[in-house]
Write an enzyme that holds these catalytic residues in place. Structure first.
Site, short mmCIF file in Angstrom:
data_model
loop_
_atom_site.label_atom_id
_atom_site.label_comp_id
_atom_site.label_asym_id
_atom_site.label_seq_id
_atom_site.Cartn_x
_atom_site.Cartn_y
_atom_site.Cartn_z
N PRO A 184 -10.26 45.79 23.03
CA PRO A 184 -9.22 44.92 23.58
C PRO A 184 -7.85 45.28 23.01
O PRO A 184 -7.73 45.90 21.95
CB PRO A 184 -9.66 43.52 23.12
N CYS A 185 -6.82 44.84 23.71
CA CYS A 185 -5.44 45.01 23.26
C CYS A 185 -5.28 44.35 21.90
O CYS A 185 -5.82 43.26 21.71
CB CYS A 185 -4.52 44.36 24.28
N PRO A 186 -4.62 44.94 20.95
CA PRO A 186 -3.83 46.17 20.96
C PRO A 186 -4.58 47.37 20.40
O PRO A 186 -3.97 48.39 20.07
CB PRO A 186 -2.67 45.82 20.03
N ASP A 191 -9.26 48.52 28.81
CA ASP A 191 -8.35 47.37 28.74
C ASP A 191 -7.26 47.51 29.79
O ASP A 191 -6.51 48.49 29.77
CB ASP A 191 -7.73 47.29 27.35
#
Length: 80
Positions: free
Chosen positions: A14-16, A41
């Site tokens: 997932p981000c970041p 993502d």
């Protein structure tokens, strides 16, 4: 598939995390070498574009294919 100097699998991150892993992977490369990245993502598309712009690395390719995002990044010649 073309030859790259390094590859990074960021699938499921997932981000970041994709951008953080890209930054780390680029630190291992010499200026002018290329990194191939695949991520899932959806935010990675805009995040990678912004990252390469502010770090003076070159985004050679950015595409979406079958819900995966593929990037080719050339490390800039100046350290960032």
């Amino acid at each position: 598939m073309p030859d790259y100097d390094a590859e990074l699998n960021a699938i499921g991150l997932p981000c970041p995390l994709p951008v953080l892993r890209i930054r780390k992977a680029l630190q291992t490369l010499e200026g002018g070498q290329t990194l191939y990245v695949v991520a899932t993502d959806p935010d990675s598309l805009k995040d990678v574009e912004a990252f390469t712009r502010i770090t003076e690395n070159e985004l050679l390719e950015a595409r979406e294919e079958e819900s995966k995002y593929h990037f080719v990044i050339r490390k800039g010649m100046t350290p960032k």
